[in-house]
Scaffold this motif. Structure first.
Motif, PDB file in Angstrom:
ATOM      1  N   ILE A 126       0.840  -1.204   0.000  1.00 57.19           N
ATOM      2  CA  ILE A 126       0.000   0.000   0.000  1.00 57.19           C
ATOM      3  C   ILE A 126       0.874   1.253   0.000  1.00 57.19           C
ATOM      4  CG2 ILE A 126      -1.649   1.334   1.371  1.00 57.19           C
ATOM      5  CD1 ILE A 126      -2.820  -1.350   2.325  1.00 57.19           C
ATOM      6  N   ALA A 127       1.950   1.226   0.796  1.00 54.35           N
ATOM      7  CA  ALA A 127       2.847   2.381   0.872  1.00 54.35           C
ATOM      8  C   ALA A 127       3.469   2.694  -0.478  1.00 54.35           C
ATOM      9  CB  ALA A 127       3.942   2.115   1.915  1.00 54.35           C
ATOM     10  N   VAL A 128       3.995   1.675  -1.142  1.00 54.97           N
ATOM     11  CA  VAL A 128       4.640   1.890  -2.443  1.00 54.97           C
ATOM     12  C   VAL A 128       3.615   2.341  -3.482  1.00 54.97           C
ATOM     13  CG1 VAL A 128       5.834   0.719  -4.330  1.00 54.97           C
ATOM     14  CG2 VAL A 128       6.544   0.311  -1.972  1.00 54.97           C
ATOM     15  N   SER A 129       2.427   1.776  -3.446  1.00 60.15           N
ATOM     16  CA  SER A 129       1.385   2.169  -4.411  1.00 60.15           C
ATOM     17  C   SER A 129       1.018   3.635  -4.241  1.00 60.15           C
ATOM     18  CB  SER A 129       0.142   1.289  -4.230  1.00 60.15           C
ATOM     19  OG  SER A 129       0.455  -0.076  -4.431  1.00 60.15           O
ATOM     20  N   ILE A 130       0.852   4.075  -2.989  1.00 59.73           N
ATOM     21  CA  ILE A 130       0.522   5.480  -2.731  1.00 59.73           C
ATOM     22  C   ILE A 130       1.657   6.385  -3.206  1.00 59.73           C
ATOM     23  CG2 ILE A 130       0.159   7.183  -0.900  1.00 59.73           C
ATOM     24  CD1 ILE A 130      -1.315   5.007   0.664  1.00 59.73           C
ATOM     25  N   GLY A 131       2.887   6.016  -2.866  1.00 58.51           N
ATOM     26  CA  GLY A 131       4.026   6.848  -3.240  1.00 58.51           C
ATOM     27  C   GLY A 131       4.215   6.960  -4.738  1.00 58.51           C
ATOM     28  N   VAL A 132       4.144   5.835  -5.446  1.00 60.06           N
ATOM     29  CA  VAL A 132       4.338   5.851  -6.901  1.00 60.06           C
ATOM     30  C   VAL A 132       3.226   6.644  -7.585  1.00 60.06           C
ATOM     31  CG1 VAL A 132       4.364   4.409  -8.970  1.00 60.06           C
ATOM     32  CG2 VAL A 132       5.653   3.709  -6.950  1.00 60.06           C
ATOM     33  N   THR A 133       1.993   6.464  -7.134  1.00 54.63           N
ATOM     34  CA  THR A 133       0.871   7.203  -7.722  1.00 54.63           C
ATOM     35  C   THR A 133       1.053   8.705  -7.568  1.00 54.63           C
ATOM     36  OG1 THR A 133      -0.643   5.364  -7.266  1.00 54.63           O
ATOM     37  CG2 THR A 133      -1.626   7.517  -7.692  1.00 54.63           C
ATOM     38  N   MET A 134       1.472   9.137  -6.358  1.00 55.73           N
ATOM     39  CA  MET A 134       1.659  10.562  -6.126  1.00 55.73           C
ATOM     40  C   MET A 134       2.831  11.119  -6.932  1.00 55.73           C
ATOM     41  SD  MET A 134       2.924  12.817  -3.012  1.00 55.73           S
ATOM     42  CE  MET A 134       4.497  12.497  -3.769  1.00 55.73           C
ATOM     43  N   VAL A 135       3.922  10.357  -6.995  1.00 58.01           N
ATOM     44  CA  VAL A 135       5.101  10.824  -7.733  1.00 58.01           C
ATOM     45  C   VAL A 135       4.784  10.989  -9.215  1.00 58.01           C
ATOM     46  CG1 VAL A 135       7.390  10.115  -8.535  1.00 58.01           C
ATOM     47  CG2 VAL A 135       6.816   9.953  -6.110  1.00 58.01           C
ATOM     48  N   ILE A 136       4.061  10.045  -9.782  1.00 60.89           N
ATOM     49  CA  ILE A 136       3.711  10.141 -11.202  1.00 60.89           C
ATOM     50  C   ILE A 136       2.698  11.259 -11.446  1.00 60.89           C
ATOM     51  CG2 ILE A 136       2.623   8.923 -13.126  1.00 60.89           C
ATOM     52  CD1 ILE A 136       3.830   6.345 -12.043  1.00 60.89           C
ATOM     53  N   GLY A 137       1.674  11.347 -10.584  1.00 61.36           N
ATOM     54  CA  GLY A 137       0.634  12.347 -10.784  1.00 61.36           C
ATOM     55  C   GLY A 137       1.090  13.771 -10.543  1.00 61.36           C
ATOM     56  N   LEU A 138       2.060  13.956  -9.637  1.00 60.16           N
ATOM     57  CA  LEU A 138       2.532  15.302  -9.294  1.00 60.16           C
ATOM     58  C   LEU A 138       3.999  15.483  -9.668  1.00 60.16           C
ATOM     59  CD1 LEU A 138       0.888  15.669  -5.755  1.00 60.16           C
ATOM     60  CD2 LEU A 138       0.024  16.550  -7.929  1.00 60.16           C
ATOM     61  N   SER A 139       4.422  14.863 -10.748  1.00 58.20           N
ATOM     62  CA  SER A 139       5.840  14.904 -11.109  1.00 58.20           C
ATOM     63  C   SER A 139       6.316  16.330 -11.390  1.00 58.20           C
ATOM     64  CB  SER A 139       6.096  14.012 -12.334  1.00 58.20           C
ATOM     65  OG  SER A 139       5.304  14.431 -13.433  1.00 58.20           O
TER      66      SER A 139
END
Length: 374
Positions: free
Chosen positions: A241-254
């Motif tokens: 869950i942690a990695v999914s949240i982090g990757v989603t945010m990094v890609i969406g707010l790059s």
């Protein structure tokens, strides 16, 4: 749909760019959209992913029923015998997955905090996030039958998340810039406050260990070192869950994250609210760190090492979250392999990362000191 690929070279890169490597890049255009592709970063990412996969397969194969990487791949693809399936899926796979995900999450969280603070020392370990999550988790582990029962009922992941958030809120309030909220948080002030909060929480954790029962204290102390040896499938889900949240945010707010690393003045000039974006990135870093800590304990120095190694390999002017995550996964997987195959006594992986991170921290401090005197 057309694709236009070209290479751009800055005619006169500034001093920072010269020290970080070539500014060569490719701009890929697909219709109205365009992306900047840096060949060196892509190469590092591909090679890093291949090494991470190899380390993952080796980690799964190291057990009482040893198997090679190709045998592990065959079992994972559904071609194993009954004994091989039990060994891989019930025993070895959870440990390898936790190592992979926790390493990736800590490396990514370290890159995010270093970006918002613009300081290589601003990691979740230094800023108190890890210490807050650890203090709440220790309370849930060591006092599960007394006053910490309500934290134990929540579960270690929820307790660690609660502790990490409480620490981040306190730290953010203390570092709040006041009326100049859009200017963002002062990096130096953030690090200094984080160091103070970290030491206070470590003192609290040590006090709790002295007041706990001997068996509960021993269990909490083993967890505090940072270990994946007792990982089960229940530990995989928080880190996933942690990695999914982090990757989603990094890609969406790059784009906003990249601009934020250039400083509050430039961010404000480009229409980015530095204070609000700092808060969003900090919340994401807290969630990722707390959930990863709940799964494997506070594995030391991964959040510091991974972004700085990725920075040097990719020749990027700022830590790259996804590349840092790959390096973090390699560090934890490789460290755990060393503990299980070379080092005696099946040591926790946190000891290996601390042994590597200590000298690297000294090197980083010397490097920063020399740059400050130039």
């Amino acid at each position: 749909m057309t694709v236009d690929t070209r290479t751009q070279n800055a005619p006169e890169p500034d001093r920072a760019e010269k020290t970080m490597g070539s500014t060569s890049r490719r701009i890929v255009r697909v219709g109205p959209s365009s992306w900047i592709v840096r060949p060196r970063m892509v190469t590092v990412a591909v090679v890093g992913a291949a090494i991470t996969l190899l380390l993952f397969l080796l980690s799964v194969g190291v057990s009482d029923y040893p198997m090679g990487p190709f045998d592990v791949a065959r079992v994972l693809l559904g071609g194993g015998t009954r004994i091989e399936n039990v060994v891989v899926f019930d025993v070895a796979l959870p440990r390898a997955l936790v190592s992979l995900l926790v390493g990736f999450g800590l490396g990514m969280a370290g890159a995010l905090t270093q970006r918002i603070a613009r300081n290589p020392l601003a990691t979740p370990d230094i800023l108190g996030i890890t210490a807050g999550a650890s203090a709440a988790a220790v309370a849930a582990i060591a006092f599960s039958t007394s006053w910490g029962a309500w934290l134990a009922d929540l579960g270690i992941p929820a307790a660690a998340l609660l502790g990490g958030f409480a620490t981040a809120i306190a730290m953010y309030i203390l570092a709040w810039p006041g009326r100049r909220a859009n200017a963002g948080i002062d990096p130096f002030r953030l690090v200094i406050i984080g160091v103070g909060v970290t030491w206070m929480l470590q003192a609290l954790t040590t006090y709790m260990l002295t007041r706990a029962r001997i068996d509960d204290a021993a269990r909490a102390q083993t967890w505090l070192v940072g270990s994946v040896s007792q990982a089960t499938w229940s530990d995989v889900w928080p880190s996933l869950i942690a990695v999914s949240i982090g990757v989603t945010m990094v890609i969406g707010l790059s784009r906003p994250i990249g601009v934020l690393g250039l400083g509050p003045d430039i961010a404000r000039g480009l229409g980015i609210n530095a204070g609000r974006m700092t808060a969003v990135v900090l919340v994401a870093a807290v969630v990722v760190t707390a959930l990863c800590v709940s799964a494997a304990g506070p594995i030391a120095f991964v959040a510091l090492l991974a972004p700085q190694i990725a920075l040097r390999l990719t020749a990027s002017p700022q830590p790259t979250p996804l590349a840092s995550g790959l390096i973090g996964a390699m560090l934890v997987l490789g460290g755990d392999l060393l503990c299980r195959t070379v080092l005696p006594g099946n040591l926790p992986v946190g000891i290996v990362t601390a042994a590597i991170g200590g000298p690297f921290l000294i090197y980083l401090m010397i490097t920063m000191s020399r740059k400050a005197t130039v």
